[in-house]
Scaffold this motif. Structure first.
Motif, PDB file in Angstrom:
ATOM      1  N   THR A  27       7.433 -96.745 -27.737  1.00 43.80           N
ATOM      2  CA  THR A  27       6.420 -95.772 -27.324  1.00 43.80           C
ATOM      3  C   THR A  27       6.949 -94.970 -26.139  1.00 43.80           C
ATOM      4  OG1 THR A  27       4.437 -96.813 -28.208  1.00 43.80           O
ATOM      5  CG2 THR A  27       4.183 -95.641 -26.135  1.00 43.80           C
ATOM      6  N   HIS A  44       5.562 -97.072 -31.222  1.00 44.80           N
ATOM      7  CA  HIS A  44       5.884 -95.765 -31.821  1.00 44.80           C
ATOM      8  C   HIS A  44       4.801 -94.713 -31.554  1.00 44.80           C
ATOM      9  CE1 HIS A  44       9.377 -97.345 -34.012  1.00 44.80           C
ATOM     10  NE2 HIS A  44       8.634 -98.405 -34.258  1.00 44.80           N
ATOM     11  N   CYS A  45       4.199 -94.738 -30.385  1.00 42.54           N
ATOM     12  CA  CYS A  45       3.246 -93.701 -29.983  1.00 42.54           C
ATOM     13  C   CYS A  45       3.924 -92.751 -28.999  1.00 42.54           C
ATOM     14  CB  CYS A  45       2.018 -94.315 -29.311  1.00 42.54           C
ATOM     15  SG  CYS A  45       0.978 -95.286 -30.414  1.00 42.54           S
ATOM     16  N   VAL A  46       3.426 -91.515 -28.961  1.00 40.89           N
ATOM     17  CA  VAL A  46       3.834 -90.548 -27.945  1.00 40.89           C
ATOM     18  C   VAL A  46       2.572 -90.119 -27.213  1.00 40.89           C
ATOM     19  CG1 VAL A  46       4.872 -88.317 -27.458  1.00 40.89           C
ATOM     20  CG2 VAL A  46       5.809 -89.749 -29.287  1.00 40.89           C
ATOM     21  N   ILE A  47       2.532 -90.382 -25.907  1.00 38.51           N
ATOM     22  CA  ILE A  47       1.411 -89.962 -25.064  1.00 38.51           C
ATOM     23  C   ILE A  47       1.990 -89.059 -23.991  1.00 38.51           C
ATOM     24  CG2 ILE A  47      -0.523 -90.680 -23.636  1.00 38.51           C
ATOM     25  CD1 ILE A  47      -0.476 -93.362 -25.024  1.00 38.51           C
ATOM     26  N   GLU A  48       1.589 -87.806 -24.004  1.00 35.83           N
ATOM     27  CA  GLU A  48       2.201 -86.808 -23.128  1.00 35.83           C
ATOM     28  C   GLU A  48       1.143 -85.908 -22.528  1.00 35.83           C
ATOM     29  OE1 GLU A  48       4.574 -83.992 -25.480  1.00 35.83           O
ATOM     30  OE2 GLU A  48       3.625 -84.822 -27.277  1.00 35.83           O
ATOM     31  N   ASN A  63       0.647 -92.850 -33.040  1.00 37.72           N
ATOM     32  CA  ASN A  63      -0.273 -91.791 -32.618  1.00 37.72           C
ATOM     33  C   ASN A  63       0.425 -90.764 -31.734  1.00 37.72           C
ATOM     34  OD1 ASN A  63      -3.192 -92.304 -33.481  1.00 37.72           O
ATOM     35  ND2 ASN A  63      -2.541 -94.336 -32.810  1.00 37.72           N
ATOM     36  N   SER A  64      -0.038 -89.508 -31.843  1.00 37.45           N
ATOM     37  CA  SER A  64       0.425 -88.426 -30.969  1.00 37.45           C
ATOM     38  C   SER A  64      -0.757 -87.982 -30.120  1.00 37.45           C
ATOM     39  CB  SER A  64       0.956 -87.248 -31.798  1.00 37.45           C
ATOM     40  OG  SER A  64       1.248 -86.148 -30.958  1.00 37.45           O
ATOM     41  N   ALA A  67      -0.418 -83.845 -26.981  1.00 43.01           N
ATOM     42  CA  ALA A  67       0.526 -82.762 -27.292  1.00 43.01           C
ATOM     43  C   ALA A  67      -0.137 -81.413 -27.045  1.00 43.01           C
ATOM     44  CB  ALA A  67       0.997 -82.864 -28.738  1.00 43.01           C
ATOM     45  N   THR A  94      -3.862 -87.408 -34.184  1.00 40.27           N
ATOM     46  CA  THR A  94      -3.300 -86.382 -33.310  1.00 40.27           C
ATOM     47  C   THR A  94      -4.415 -85.825 -32.435  1.00 40.27           C
ATOM     48  OG1 THR A  94      -3.574 -84.766 -35.100  1.00 40.27           O
ATOM     49  CG2 THR A  94      -1.402 -85.744 -34.831  1.00 40.27           C
ATOM     50  N   ASN A  96      -5.003 -83.271 -29.185  1.00 41.45           N
ATOM     51  CA  ASN A  96      -4.322 -82.211 -28.444  1.00 41.45           C
ATOM     52  C   ASN A  96      -5.008 -81.874 -27.124  1.00 41.45           C
ATOM     53  OD1 ASN A  96      -3.404 -80.249 -31.402  1.00 41.45           O
ATOM     54  ND2 ASN A  96      -2.524 -82.117 -30.575  1.00 41.45           N
ATOM     55  N   HIS A 119      -7.579 -85.708 -36.849  1.00 41.51           N
ATOM     56  CA  HIS A 119      -7.027 -84.669 -35.977  1.00 41.51           C
ATOM     57  C   HIS A 119      -8.119 -84.143 -35.055  1.00 41.51           C
ATOM     58  CE1 HIS A 119      -4.744 -81.358 -34.401  1.00 41.51           C
ATOM     59  NE2 HIS A 119      -5.623 -80.479 -34.863  1.00 41.51           N
TER      60      HIS A 119
END
Length: 261
Positions: A27, A44-48, A63-64, A67, A94, A96, A119
């Motif tokens: 992650t 395997h997550c992306v937290i940004e 999960n995303s 973004a 996802t 956003n 989403h």
């Protein structure tokens, strides 16, 4: 590194994670992320982005989150995603950031269930206790009230409002506002009845449900205009469901896309 953080996870030193947060393998967490106590993040997550996540959320794998918006007007403004507490975010969702064209914040409340492949676009506002079934897709600026349910494979047009306790059936094409308490489905989308099952599950009394049924009749089963129906709904005050009457009237007054008929 904390034993709760998998050694393969990449967490920016500037990120703020409570010591009780757990993070799975591979992650990635960016520098402007804040995560409160008890939240678990799967592998395997992306937290940004400027993302704030409250306590006791369960974020599953792949999960995303945070973004940039899928909006061509976005020009790198410092917008945000704010997530409340005790949400369950299942696989491949996802979520956003917001945009400068709105309040600049996408907001997720608390105690919500986001099933797989949901989403959440920019500037969406989710209340509390909402269920978004698999592949529900919410476009920009959509607002969803508390306890609403959106069925699987449903698409919600930008700027649509879905009222509290509403139920969207499977594969709904939601292009107009959905009033509180209503069950809608079909293509084109049609208001079918009051969401009686959901209301009973939430402890609504028979008296309150009876008033809500009167509201439904005035909106959908009478020959009244939209304005006339609102005036008649207002006369239902004093019958033991004043909060529900006010909720409906406030929703109708704020409707900008027309309501599902």
């Amino acid at each position: 590194m904390s034993s709760r953080i998998h050694p393969s996870a990449i967490i920016d030193p500037a990120a703020e994670l409570d010591s009780s947060v757990s993070v799975g393998a591979y992650t990635l967490i960016g520098p402007h992320v804040r995560i409160a106590a008890g939240t678990t993040v799967g592998p395997h997550c992306v937290i940004e982005g400027r993302t704030t996540i409250g306590a006791d959320n369960q974020i599953f794998q792949f999960n995303s989150i945070g973004a940039i918006p899928q909006d061509m007007k976005y020009a790198g403004e410092p917008t945000e995603l704010v997530i409340g507490e005790r949400n369950s975010i299942r696989e491949f969702c996802t979520l956003n950031l917001g945009t400068a064209q709105d309040e600049g914040v996408t907001r997720i409340g608390s105690d919500n269930l986001l099933m797989a492949y949901v989403h959440i676009a920019h500037d969406v506002r989710l209340g509390d206790h909402i269920v978004l079934a698999n592949n529900a897709t919410l476009a920009g600026h959509v607002h969803v009230g508390d306890w609403a349910t959106v069925g699987g494979l449903s698409g919600v047009h930008q700027f649509v409002k879905i009222g509290a306790h509403a139920m969207i059936g499977f594969q709904g094409h939601v292009a107009q506002d959905v009033p509180p308490f209503m069950t809608v489905d079909g293509n084109p989308l049609t208001a079918r009845a009051v969401n009686v099952v959901g209301l009973r599950r939430r402890g609504f009394s028979a008296e309150r449900i009876a008033v809500i049924k009167q509201i439904h009749k005035l909106l959908y089963r009478s020959a009244l205009t939209f304005e006339q129906s609102q005036a008649e709904i207002a006369t239902l005050h004093g019958q033991g469901a004043d909060e529900d009457v006010a909720l409906m009237l406030n929703f109708l007054a704020a409707a900008t896309r027309g309501i599902v008929r």
